[in-house]
Design a protein around this motif. Structure first.
Motif, PDB file in Angstrom:
ATOM      1  N   ILE A   1      -5.162  -1.425   6.628  1.00  0.00           N
ATOM      2  CA  ILE A   1      -5.907  -0.391   5.917  1.00  0.00           C
ATOM      3  C   ILE A   1      -7.108  -1.044   5.245  1.00  0.00           C
ATOM      4  CG2 ILE A   1      -5.854   1.276   4.032  1.00  0.00           C
ATOM      5  CD1 ILE A   1      -2.909   1.697   4.583  1.00  0.00           C
ATOM      6  N   GLY A   2      -8.289  -0.521   5.530  1.00  0.00           N
ATOM      7  CA  GLY A   2      -9.510  -1.027   4.926  1.00  0.00           C
ATOM      8  C   GLY A   2      -9.911  -0.210   3.716  1.00  0.00           C
TER       9      GLY A   2
ATOM     10  N   VAL B   1      -3.732  14.799  -1.482  1.00  0.00           N
ATOM     11  CA  VAL B   1      -2.476  15.058  -2.183  1.00  0.00           C
ATOM     12  C   VAL B   1      -1.323  14.796  -1.215  1.00  0.00           C
ATOM     13  CG1 VAL B   1      -1.075  16.846  -3.291  1.00  0.00           C
ATOM     14  CG2 VAL B   1      -3.553  16.784  -3.664  1.00  0.00           C
ATOM     15  N   GLY B   2      -0.273  14.174  -1.690  1.00  0.00           N
ATOM     16  CA  GLY B   2       0.913  13.956  -0.868  1.00  0.00           C
ATOM     17  C   GLY B   2       0.925  12.635  -0.132  1.00  0.00           C
ATOM     18  N   VAL B   3       0.032  11.731  -0.490  1.00  0.00           N
ATOM     19  CA  VAL B   3      -0.032  10.424   0.145  1.00  0.00           C
ATOM     20  C   VAL B   3       1.124   9.559  -0.347  1.00  0.00           C
ATOM     21  CG1 VAL B   3      -1.393   8.295   0.246  1.00  0.00           C
ATOM     22  CG2 VAL B   3      -2.509  10.495   0.509  1.00  0.00           C
ATOM     23  N   GLY B   4       1.704   8.804   0.571  1.00  0.00           N
ATOM     24  CA  GLY B   4       2.782   7.892   0.227  1.00  0.00           C
ATOM     25  C   GLY B   4       2.559   6.536   0.852  1.00  0.00           C
TER      26      GLY B   4
ATOM     27  N   LEU C   1      -1.403  11.214   8.386  1.00  0.00           N
ATOM     28  CA  LEU C   1      -0.074  11.192   9.008  1.00  0.00           C
ATOM     29  C   LEU C   1       0.771  10.129   8.347  1.00  0.00           C
ATOM     30  CD1 LEU C   1      -0.324   8.475  10.857  1.00  0.00           C
ATOM     31  CD2 LEU C   1      -1.300  10.028  12.525  1.00  0.00           C
ATOM     32  N   PHE C   2       2.058  10.117   8.683  1.00  0.00           N
ATOM     33  CA  PHE C   2       2.978   9.103   8.185  1.00  0.00           C
ATOM     34  C   PHE C   2       3.387   8.204   9.337  1.00  0.00           C
ATOM     35  CE2 PHE C   2       4.205  12.495   5.001  1.00  0.00           C
ATOM     36  CZ  PHE C   2       3.565  11.893   3.932  1.00  0.00           C
ATOM     37  N   VAL C   3       3.397   6.910   9.084  1.00  0.00           N
ATOM     38  CA  VAL C   3       3.881   5.936  10.068  1.00  0.00           C
ATOM     39  C   VAL C   3       5.352   5.703   9.757  1.00  0.00           C
ATOM     40  CG1 VAL C   3       3.624   3.625  11.017  1.00  0.00           C
ATOM     41  CG2 VAL C   3       1.600   4.877  10.211  1.00  0.00           C
ATOM     42  N   LEU C   4       6.217   6.143  10.660  1.00  0.00           N
ATOM     43  CA  LEU C   4       7.657   6.042  10.446  1.00  0.00           C
ATOM     44  C   LEU C   4       8.196   4.679  10.864  1.00  0.00           C
ATOM     45  CD1 LEU C   4       8.709   9.583  11.711  1.00  0.00           C
ATOM     46  CD2 LEU C   4       8.138   8.858   9.373  1.00  0.00           C
TER      47      LEU C   4
ATOM     48  N   SER D   1       1.547   6.494   4.535  1.00  0.00           N
ATOM     49  CA  SER D   1       0.377   7.290   4.909  1.00  0.00           C
ATOM     50  C   SER D   1      -0.689   6.445   5.600  1.00  0.00           C
ATOM     51  CB  SER D   1      -0.245   7.931   3.674  1.00  0.00           C
ATOM     52  OG  SER D   1       0.592   8.901   3.132  1.00  0.00           O
ATOM     53  N   ARG D   2      -1.310   7.038   6.614  1.00  0.00           N
ATOM     54  CA  ARG D   2      -2.485   6.472   7.279  1.00  0.00           C
ATOM     55  C   ARG D   2      -3.391   7.621   7.693  1.00  0.00           C
ATOM     56  NH1 ARG D   2      -2.570   1.113   9.215  1.00  0.00           N
ATOM     57  NH2 ARG D   2      -4.797   1.590   9.296  1.00  0.00           N
ATOM     58  N   MET D   3      -4.631   7.285   7.966  1.00  0.00           N
ATOM     59  CA  MET D   3      -5.587   8.236   8.522  1.00  0.00           C
ATOM     60  C   MET D   3      -5.675   7.940  10.020  1.00  0.00           C
ATOM     61  SD  MET D   3      -6.430  10.029   5.910  1.00  0.00           S
ATOM     62  CE  MET D   3      -7.849  10.975   6.392  1.00  0.00           C
TER      63      MET D   3
END
Length: 93
Positions: A53-54, A65-68, A41-44, A71-73
């Motif tokens: 993030i670890g 694909v498409g990570v920016g 997902l994206f954190v807005l 992005s987070r899991m």
């Protein structure tokens, strides 16, 4: 208490400290979850309100694909309780 806003629906939920985004969004405990790109997902807003993030999460993101930069899991990110958070859910299967 922190509020989590889930886009595109605009739904808001109370987000207690230490709870994963996956649990708050989908009701699934990360321990019972088989991780895939479906929890990307994206954190807005409110990135500082989430755990850092670890290495494991970075490894997962590297495979998608498409990570920016936003992005987070959802299975790895947990609420810190310091600020409200808004996320954009891409897909959840």
């Amino acid at each position: 208490m922190t509020t989590l806003t889930i886009m595109p629906s605009g739904k808001t939920v109370d987000a207690p400290e230490g709870v994963s985004l996956l649990k708050l969004i989908n009701g699934v405990d990360p321990a019972e979850h088989t991780c895939s790109d479906a929890c990307h997902l994206f954190v807005l807003e409110g990135r500082k309100g989430l755990s850092k993030i670890g290495a494991e999460e970075n490894g997962k993101l590297d495979m998608i694909v498409g990570v920016g930069s936003k992005s987070r899991m959802a299975c790895d990110a947990t609420i810190l309780g310091t600020e409200d958070v808004t996320v954009e859910v891409l897909t959840f299967v």
